[in-house]
Design a protein around this motif. Sequence first.
Motif, PDB file in Angstrom:
ATOM      1  N   SER A 247       0.836  -1.191   0.000  1.00  0.00           N
ATOM      2  CA  SER A 247       0.000   0.000   0.000  1.00  0.00           C
ATOM      3  C   SER A 247       0.872   1.242   0.000  1.00  0.00           C
ATOM      4  O   SER A 247       1.816   1.341   0.793  1.00  0.00           O
ATOM      5  N   ALA A 289      -8.119   0.320  -3.075  1.00  0.00           N
ATOM      6  CA  ALA A 289      -8.466   1.706  -3.407  1.00  0.00           C
ATOM      7  C   ALA A 289      -8.653   2.555  -2.157  1.00  0.00           C
ATOM      8  O   ALA A 289      -9.547   3.396  -2.087  1.00  0.00           O
ATOM      9  N   SER A 290      -7.801   2.349  -1.160  1.00  0.00           N
ATOM     10  CA  SER A 290      -7.892   3.091   0.095  1.00  0.00           C
ATOM     11  C   SER A 290      -6.522   3.147   0.743  1.00  0.00           C
ATOM     12  O   SER A 290      -5.621   2.382   0.380  1.00  0.00           O
ATOM     13  N   PRO A 291      -6.362   4.029   1.752  1.00  0.00           N
ATOM     14  CA  PRO A 291      -5.091   4.044   2.484  1.00  0.00           C
ATOM     15  C   PRO A 291      -5.040   3.034   3.635  1.00  0.00           C
ATOM     16  O   PRO A 291      -4.071   3.039   4.391  1.00  0.00           O
TER      17      PRO A 291
END
Lengths: 380, 380
Positions: A247, A289-291
């Motif tokens: 990530s 699609a996120s932190p």
Amino acid sequence: MKTVAFIMFLLASPLMADDIRSTGDLGLVIERASGSLVVIDRSERTAIGRVEGLGDLSHASMTYSPDERFAYIFARDGGLSKVDILTQTLVARTVQAGNSIGGAISDDGRLIAVSNYEPGGVKVFDADTLDLVADIPAAGKTIGLVDVPGRRFAWAVWDTGEVFLGDFSGPEPDIKMIGNAGKNPYDAVLTDDAHTYLVGLFGEKGVAAFDLWEDAPKPTRFLQDYGKTSEDLPVYKMPHLQGWAFSSGQFALPAVGQHEVLWVNRDTLTENARTAVHGQPVFIIAQPASPYVWVNFATPLNDTVQVVDSRSHQVVATLTPGKAVLHMEFAPRGAEVWISSRDDNRVLIYDTKSREKLAEIEAASPSGIFFTARAHQPGL
Amino acid sequence: MKTVAFIMFLLASPLMADDIRSTGDLGLVIERASGSLVVIDRSERTAIGRVEGLGDLSHASMTYSPDERFAYIFARDGGLSKVDILTQTLVARTVQAGNSIGGAISDDGRLIAVSNYEPGGVKVFDADTLDLVADIPAAGKTIGLVDVPGRRFAWAVWDTGEVFLGDFSGPEPDIKMIGNAGKNPYDAVLTDDAHTYLVGLFGEKGVAAFDLWEDAPKPTRFLQDYGKTSEDLPVYKMPHLQGWAFSSGQFALPAVGQHEVLWVNRDTLTENARTAVHGQPVFIIAQPASPYVWVNFATPLNDTVQVVDSRSHQVVATLTPGKAVLHMEFAPRGAEVWISSRDDNRVLIYDTKSREKLAEIEAASPSGIFFTARAHQPGL
């Protein structure tokens, strides 16, 4: 197989429009105690069937064919099973070793490779027929088997530390030893771009990285203080390296025996930060699609899931979804996470934005949850 | 719809096992001149049907439902069509504007948003019924519409430079202007982790980036010398920003009007390198699980495809697959690339390892190729 499916249709009467079904939102949940699988529909948030007779699924994993029609299940008892997710039937099964630890499908979907403990080595099967096409011996237990583009596989040997890259694109397998990872590699994982093969060690500290984009990959050691030590807490469960999350230019990896998540810079392989968490991490999985990454924990602290922000490295949410949380699987675009709660006999579905529970599905002692979208991801 | 499918089954007799089909390896090819789609089977490397009556597909794109059953096609004539890929039928169609430029599906698959030129604005439809659920006006042509996690969409306005983020998760749409990108944004793209929304400008130099992980995203300008200048070669075709490739910590982007690919560091937004290529790039697409990007070119140099290594920034292969190469689509794990050659009326299938042609499929003036695996990728 066509004959089998044809007979099934003749028996099913009247035929309904629902008999045609797309496969993009289907999945399978492993029922570890009963050797069965629950077929799930992600859009409907429901179970739509069960397939039985898969042997010892106490530490099982699976992979999907590129068309999402078939799942290949790797069971702890050495069984390799092929399940048709549309007809919900077991279409082939072979007990190919005494004890196996996982497997992978080649990038073109033609070959299934299985890594074995008893006896060690890698066996490669035709994905259509499950006929044996190659039997690669090893000097010990093979671990960390992954698919590599170009009809290749990589794996490591627990007993010797050797790492192999096998090319099955030609008439004969071409197997190369590409280096020694270190003492007792216990699991390995390939980054989502198939660039870096990361090998965790049990017998010494550190992690080995191989750049598989190089013509002649070789080991690079990093995180030299990473691993099990005698001062640590007892290790209740070895973390899964499949759980390494990738990530925002970082790897998030589980500290062995510690209540910590470690953050490593993906380019420099140096430690960025540590996050104190609820227990010993088992899986650390990136919410697409996120932190965020979501973390579950080893027994006895396995009723809890935590969400960590990869930017601040802070825990931003702590959930207690159920008893004995064994696995988490995200909808591929990240809107939901499905969580298996073994001792509640439930799969719990959470909205990732509100982090509220949306639905539950019954399953007997569920462990791994596998959506068909995995068919399209290298290294899974 | 269930009725339609049921009638089809009654007419089809005898029912064969082949009537059940998984959808993971299917796709659609746009036949731009005839307003039709070819249904393709990636595993079999063959066409399995055709759907007609889709209007003006001269500049069309599409997106898939999460279950891979339905494709939503955005046509230049303002038509929004819903196609069932399993029954190979057009199940709904609405001409919702005079001229539309593209669309997206929400992360949960419930909403379809379309960005329009005539009149400007964004219309949002129920994905099941194509009923209009929201009509968002704009002060001009809307461009660069993408889905953002949490049932959101982002878009920009050509005439004003405004960038909007719309949240459709509540009872009423919540539309926020998040900043001004600059003069005449012509296209925009979201990175594969839904982190950065990149907006290209036609009216001035530079690119605007918005960090959509922030609570209050704001524009950051970079590449201040990037864009069209009067000294440049004539711009034969504006490059697609959808073609921005995200590889190894870099963006690869097409120089406007120049025979160059630009490489930008993803973290610092500074230029890494430039690669001299055969023509004006149109699409630059990353080969999954590899260090390579593939590039096609604007007319009159559109018979050529080049492969560039993202590490060395060197051209490593130049292919001349056919006449008027308009699009390229990779098998999701990267083993093959499918190339549309409009003036040969063929889709050409290449092995990405040998870079040799494996097969061809007939199609009338093919342009975009879309595999169902796109259903699982944010921003597509």
